[in-house]
Design a protein around this motif. Structure first.
Motif, PDB file in Angstrom:
ATOM      1  N   LYS A  29      16.512  32.871  18.941  1.00  0.00           N
ATOM      2  CA  LYS A  29      15.182  32.667  19.533  1.00  0.00           C
ATOM      3  C   LYS A  29      15.266  32.591  21.051  1.00  0.00           C
ATOM      4  CE  LYS A  29      13.430  30.083  15.523  1.00  0.00           C
ATOM      5  NZ  LYS A  29      13.049  28.732  15.033  1.00  0.00           N
ATOM      6  N   SER A  30      16.303  31.972  21.568  1.00  0.00           N
ATOM      7  CA  SER A  30      16.448  31.887  23.032  1.00  0.00           C
ATOM      8  C   SER A  30      16.758  33.249  23.628  1.00  0.00           C
ATOM      9  CB  SER A  30      17.532  30.880  23.410  1.00  0.00           C
ATOM     10  OG  SER A  30      18.830  31.359  23.097  1.00  0.00           O
ATOM     11  N   MET A  31      17.571  34.063  22.927  1.00  0.00           N
ATOM     12  CA  MET A  31      17.868  35.401  23.427  1.00  0.00           C
ATOM     13  C   MET A  31      16.606  36.256  23.465  1.00  0.00           C
ATOM     14  SD  MET A  31      21.107  35.252  24.141  1.00  0.00           S
ATOM     15  CE  MET A  31      21.423  36.968  24.544  1.00  0.00           C
ATOM     16  N   VAL A  32      15.802  36.182  22.403  1.00  0.00           N
ATOM     17  CA  VAL A  32      14.551  36.939  22.353  1.00  0.00           C
ATOM     18  C   VAL A  32      13.615  36.503  23.474  1.00  0.00           C
ATOM     19  CG1 VAL A  32      12.471  37.357  20.989  1.00  0.00           C
ATOM     20  CG2 VAL A  32      14.713  37.393  19.889  1.00  0.00           C
ATOM     21  N   ALA A  33      13.553  35.200  23.727  1.00  0.00           N
ATOM     22  CA  ALA A  33      12.653  34.678  24.764  1.00  0.00           C
ATOM     23  C   ALA A  33      13.039  35.154  26.152  1.00  0.00           C
ATOM     24  CB  ALA A  33      12.637  33.150  24.713  1.00  0.00           C
ATOM     25  N   MET A  34      14.320  35.468  26.344  1.00  0.00           N
ATOM     26  CA  MET A  34      14.775  35.923  27.661  1.00  0.00           C
ATOM     27  C   MET A  34      14.483  37.398  27.910  1.00  0.00           C
ATOM     28  SD  MET A  34      18.358  33.911  28.468  1.00  0.00           S
ATOM     29  CE  MET A  34      18.901  33.328  26.866  1.00  0.00           C
ATOM     30  N   VAL A  35      14.128  38.136  26.885  1.00  0.00           N
ATOM     31  CA  VAL A  35      13.960  39.585  27.003  1.00  0.00           C
ATOM     32  C   VAL A  35      12.612  39.937  27.629  1.00  0.00           C
ATOM     33  CG1 VAL A  35      13.743  41.730  25.707  1.00  0.00           C
ATOM     34  CG2 VAL A  35      15.508  40.076  25.101  1.00  0.00           C
ATOM     35  N   ASP A  36      12.646  40.792  28.626  1.00  0.00           N
ATOM     36  CA  ASP A  36      11.412  41.305  29.216  1.00  0.00           C
ATOM     37  C   ASP A  36      10.833  42.365  28.275  1.00  0.00           C
ATOM     38  OD1 ASP A  36       9.812  43.315  30.925  1.00  0.00           O
ATOM     39  OD2 ASP A  36      10.031  41.606  32.266  1.00  0.00           O
ATOM     40  N   PRO A  37       9.608  42.190  27.804  1.00  0.00           N
ATOM     41  CA  PRO A  37       9.056  43.139  26.828  1.00  0.00           C
ATOM     42  C   PRO A  37       8.881  44.546  27.376  1.00  0.00           C
ATOM     43  CG  PRO A  37       7.376  41.572  27.558  1.00  0.00           C
ATOM     44  CD  PRO A  37       8.680  41.077  28.088  1.00  0.00           C
TER      45      PRO A  37
END
Length: 494
Positions: A29-37
């Motif tokens: 979840k933290s890795m996904v949150a760091m990703v710029d869409p």
């Protein structure tokens, strides 16, 4: 009867795999949150709330690498589907190809804007100028991730292979870097434009373009060896270079009297290169040190490279002892009650290198507490020893260090993590926060792409029986590296 009733109502302890899977799901979840869409690239870090507004405005080749292998780990542990993983990897590779590089060498620079893909020349937070710099170790992590992706995601194998082969790691290789050993060493990196500080004009890959390399080499067997492995695997760096890196400094004179301690060992010859096979002592153990004494330096590389298998009598002996030494320091020596020391966010603010000073070659190595309590064992007649510390201060442990140790001491690592989680406000929506100062109970409530990526790959390997290492260790990589790593026998003692 009372015992039977007690056993009937007491909940069973969660199975280790269930606990580890939960950790993996939350960390993802933290890795996904760091990703710029917009670009699919990760930011360098994010606050513990996972609020997208708190994403860092910079990313690096290392951050991108950690996200690539974290995506594969998430797929292989069943957190995301194969289709989602492929979409994420495709998007990363498409946009990585758009990043500005140093064209004559194919090397990526240190900092990019993950939203616009622009090269960062002004630091977003301060406005300070940033001189473009190509780091050998940052490019090494990205190169290693691309080698892994070739096998892990067949649909992009050709693209990943083409991209990694366009990166010329010989541009860091100074053939005179270890003249005494008869082989070269890697420079720390280079600037395309002459910087204000120390630099060396170079053109190691004979591109006809002068760059300005760092004055220092990477001479120790620390995390920077990943770049050596990638360069050797690609046939860009001579394999004898591996034997030019120091296990420890030789102990025969005072030239190395600045080192943490005087090593014990003997000279051996491998592929025509004389190597001092030395070890350091700590609390009755003998081991090959890292530069600063951190878990990251010692144990990040074997999450990708099966060096404890290919080098069963060297790394295979050293890694478990290194873990034991870190544990001994935290529990018995410093008496923190917790262990696992590695560079991380500083709970007091900023970023800092943490480690066990005695396990590093550098006299001013990484320390485990906020007070920078260090040891000095001396160096024979060259430098007298100082009394050992009578006490340590506010020790800082980072969860990613325990995850790196899973392979070598699973029960101890899980117990340590459970205690950190129970005793501190150390676990949030994206898994464990970055670091804890155990005496003051101060927590660095942030998530870093590098540190979360280390957790993901360690969990991915553990839960899939080393599938992620297997992706890196393709036949061509094994042919290049296994014969090199298999030659040595280190006199390591638990």
């Amino acid at each position: 009867m009372a015992l039977a009733v007690l056993l009937a109502v007491s909940p069973a302890a969660p199975a280790p795999d269930n606990v580890l899977t939960t950790y993996a799901k939350d960390t993802w979840k933290s890795m996904v949150a760091m990703v710029d869409p917009a670009t699919g690239l990760p930011a360098d870090k994010i606050e513990g709330t996972l609020d997208p507004a708190t994403r860092a405005k910079v990313t690096s080749p290392t951050n991108i690498a950690t996200y690539l292998w974290s995506t594969v780990a998430a797929r292989d542990t069943g957190i995301i589907s194969k289709r989602e993983a492929e979409q994420r990897v495709v998007k990363v590779l498409q946009n990585v190809r758009k990043l500005e590089r140093h064209e004559p060498t194919g090397q990526f620079f240190n900092w990019y804007d993950p939203h616009t893909l622009a090269l960062v020349t002004t630091w977003p937070d301060s406005g300070d100028p940033v001189a473009p710099f190509a780091s050998s170790v940052d490019n090494g992590w990205l190169g290693a991730a691309l080698l892994m992706i070739r096998s892990a995601v067949p649909s992009v194998a050709r693209d990943a292979d083409r991209l990694v082969r366009s990166m010329d790691f010989s541009s860091y290789y100074d053939p005179q870097g270890a003249a005494a050993q008869g082989t070269g060493l890697l420079r720390g990196g280079f600037w395309p434009v002459k910087p204000a500080g120390c630099s060396v004009e170079s053109d190691y890959n004979d591109s006809g373009t002068t760059v300005y390399s760092t004055c220092h080499h990477y001479g120790a067997m620390t995390e920077t060896r990943i770049t050596s492995y990638v360069g050797i695997a690609l046939g860009q760096i001579p394999r004898a270079h591996y034997f030019g890196m120091l296990r420890t400094h030789p102990n025969d004179n005072c030239d190395f009297g600045w080192a943490e301690q005087r090593a014990e060992g003997s000279w051996q010859t491998f592929e025509g290169v004389r190597v001092f096979e030395g070890t350091y002592g700590y609390k009755g153990m003998r081991l090959v040190p890292t530069w600063g004494g951190s878990m990251f330096e010692a144990l990040m590389v074997p999450q990708l490279v099966p060096e404890d298998v290919w080098g069963a009598k060297s790394w295979g002996r050293n890694h478990p002892v290194y873990v034991k030494a870190q544990k001994t320091h935290g529990l018995d020596d410093a008496k923190y009650g917790y262990w696992g020391f590695s560079p991380s966010n500083n709970p007091a603010g900023g970023y800092r290198e943490y480690g066990v000073d005695a396990l590093g070659m550098d006299t001013d190595g990484y320390t485990s507490d906020q007070e920078r309590t260090s040891v000095d064992y001396g160096y024979g007649d060259c430098r007298p020893a100082k009394p050992e510390p009578t006490a340590y201060g506010d020790g800082v442990v980072t969860p990613h260090a325990s995850f790196l140790a899973l392979r070598y001491a699973e029960k101890d690592a899980l117990d340590n993590l459970a205690k950190i989680k129970k005793d501190f406000d150390s676990y949030g929506p994206g898994g464990f926060y970055d670091a804890v100062a155990v005496q003051s109970k101060t927590v660095a409530q942030q998530y870093l792409a590098l540190d979360q990526g280390m957790i993901m790959i360690a969990l991915g390997n553990r839960l899939t029986h080393d599938k992620l290492r297997g992706y890196f260790a393709s036949r061509d990589v094994e042919r290049a590296l296994k014969p090199v790593l298999s030659q040595e026998t280190w006199e390591v003692r638990p």
